[in-house]
Write an enzyme that holds these catalytic residues in place. Structure first.
Site, PDB file in Angstrom:
ATOM      1  CG  ASP A 154      39.813  44.487  40.988  1.00  0.00           C
ATOM      2  OD1 ASP A 154      39.891  45.373  40.125  1.00  0.00           O
ATOM      3  OD2 ASP A 154      38.741  44.135  41.511  1.00  0.00           O
ATOM      4  CG  ASP A 210      33.113  47.030  38.185  1.00  0.00           C
ATOM      5  OD1 ASP A 210      34.212  46.953  37.602  1.00  0.00           O
ATOM      6  OD2 ASP A 210      32.973  46.855  39.401  1.00  0.00           O
TER       7      ASP A 210
HETATM    8  C1  GLA Z   1      36.191  45.731  40.936  1.00  0.00           C
HETATM    9  C2  GLA Z   1      36.116  44.801  39.721  1.00  0.00           C
HETATM   10  C3  GLA Z   1      34.857  43.960  39.811  1.00  0.00           C
HETATM   11  C4  GLA Z   1      34.853  43.162  41.114  1.00  0.00           C
HETATM   12  C5  GLA Z   1      34.980  44.108  42.288  1.00  0.00           C
HETATM   13  C6  GLA Z   1      35.172  43.358  43.592  1.00  0.00           C
HETATM   14  O1  GLA Z   1      35.197  46.695  40.909  1.00  0.00           O
HETATM   15  O2  GLA Z   1      36.136  45.552  38.532  1.00  0.00           O
HETATM   16  O3  GLA Z   1      34.762  43.089  38.697  1.00  0.00           O
HETATM   17  O4  GLA Z   1      35.913  42.251  41.086  1.00  0.00           O
HETATM   18  O5  GLA Z   1      36.098  44.981  42.142  1.00  0.00           O
HETATM   19  O6  GLA Z   1      35.313  44.198  44.677  1.00  0.00           O
END
Ligand code: GLA
Length: 388
Positions: free
Chosen positions: A130, A187
């Site tokens: 991430d 997301d």
């Molecule tokens: C980010 C990523 C998500 C998930 C969250 C976890 O937002 O884009 O896919 O992994 O972190 O905290």
């Protein structure tokens, strides 16, 4: 290590984030691995079982190594990875290029090599990486290259799944970092607007993904049906409201046609027959997993309304996948002129249309194909060139 390239086709599997957020445990992950096998999803190609954020303790150990959360994973990660492997599946875990993960657990910044070695020791096959808490003056491109190199030095084949949400023109440099897939969007949420905006945002990016380094449009929300228990997403109204069966079908079709990795995000212990049927559609999966790995191009024809378009993807062996999509809110007539995809009328060829959801052969067409599509609906065809 087997010295073969990883991610020849888009990775397929399951990830804990969409449905569970922080509510993860050893028992849950074991159950999900069992379900992937029992439901036939492993046989359909889904192989990675990935734990997302929230799996570790808040502090590293005295040697600076990551430690699994003692309540959620009392036996540690290795026995869980062993269990997943015993099912013929592969095991994935999550970390972050910054100092902390998005939810405040230790990130791999300046610990890339020790973390890669730890993951290899535990039997990890896939790392989602991430982008939260990146120190402002460090360059993301360099941080991903660092972890890419650390993974290449760790003695185990580990798929490198980059997640930097399309920041810093990622498509320009990601392939050279050693990544096997990279998140190119924010997301996903379990609602139609999210699916539509992600898909449309990637229509001009199709040329940047391909074999060994795929454009990841985020996990699938198919089958969540508004029941996600992700405490970090569900507190904003509408984010996890759910979709209709038609919307989930179009979501799956878009991700498959656009060569996105297919990572299931629903609770497999409670999956509906409709969702299972959709996720198991072998003909659609075969288009996504086509060995040539060519991306599709899109055609927005002047005579079709906004949000109505076709995707065309050449397949290995001479077939073409043609997707016809209506992402608009009204029913629409849509047409595809074969001239626009390389087939002029006087070529002496037509296209046979086999629809992958209904399983029906719809005949041979020349010059053009026009169909009516309900709002948010689509058709996915496998077409063959035939002499007419
Ligand atoms: C980010 C990523 C998500 C998930 C969250 C976890 O937002 O884009 O896919 O992994 O972190 O905290």
């Amino acid at each position: 290590m087997n010295n073969l390239p990883l991610a020849k086709t888009p990775p397929m599997g399951w990830n804990s984030w969409n449905s569970f957020g922080s509510n993860i445990s050893e028992e849950l992950i074991r159950n999900i691995a069992d379900k992937l096998v029992e439901l036939g999803l492993k046989d359909a190609g889904y192989e990675y079982v990935v734990i997302d954020d929230f799996w570790s303790e808040l502090e590293r150990d005295k040697q600076g190594r990551l430690v699994a959360d003692k309540k959620k994973f009392p036996a540690g990660i290795k026995p869980l990875a062993d269990y997943v492997h015993s099912k013929g599946l592969k095991f994935g875990i999550y970390s972050c290029a910054g100092t902390h993960t998005c939810d405040g657990y230790p990130g791999s910044f300046e610990h890339e090599y020790v973390d890669a070695a730890t993951f290899a020791e535990w039997g990890v096959d896939y790392l989602k990486y991430d982008y939260c808490y990146k120190p402002v003056h460090s360059v993301g491109e360099n941080l991903y290259k660092r972890m890419g190199m650390a993974l290449r030095s760790c003695g185990r084949d580990i798929v490198f799944s980059v997640c930097n949400w399309d920041c810093d023109d990622v498509w320009r440099w990601i392939r050279e970092s050693g990544a096997h897939l990279y998140r190119s969007t924010g997301d996903i949420q379990d609602n139609w607007q999210s699916i539509k905006s992600i898909a449309e945002s990637q229509l001009d990016r199709e040329c940047y993904g391909g074999t060994y380094c795929w454009n990841d449009m985020d996990m699938l929300v198919v089958g969540m049906n508004g029941k996600g228990d992700n405490d970090f997403v569900s507190n904003v109204a509408g984010r996890l409201a759910g979709c209709t069966d038609v919307q989930y079908k179009t979501h799956f079709a878009l991700w498959a046609m656009m060569n996105s990795p297919l990572i299931i995000g629903c609770d497999l212990r409670k999956i509906s027959a409709e969702a299972l049927n959709l996720l198991s559609n072998r003909e659609v999966i075969a288009i996504n997993q086509d060995p040539e790995g060519r991306g599709p191009y899109h055609i927005r024809h002047w005579c079709n309304p906004d949000h109505v378009f076709a995707l065309i993807k050449p397949l290995c062996g001479g077939d073409y996948a043609i997707g016809m999509f209506n992402l608009s809110d009204g029913a629409s007539e849509m047409s595809l002129q074969f001239f626009d995809i390389g087939l002029p009328y006087f070529s002496g060829y037509g296209l046979s249309f086999h629809e992958c959801f209904s399983g029906e052969d719809e005949g041979v067409f020349t010059e053009r194909r026009a169909i009516k599509l309900e709002p948010h609906d689509c058709r996915i065809y496998r077409c063959k060139l035939v002499r007419v």
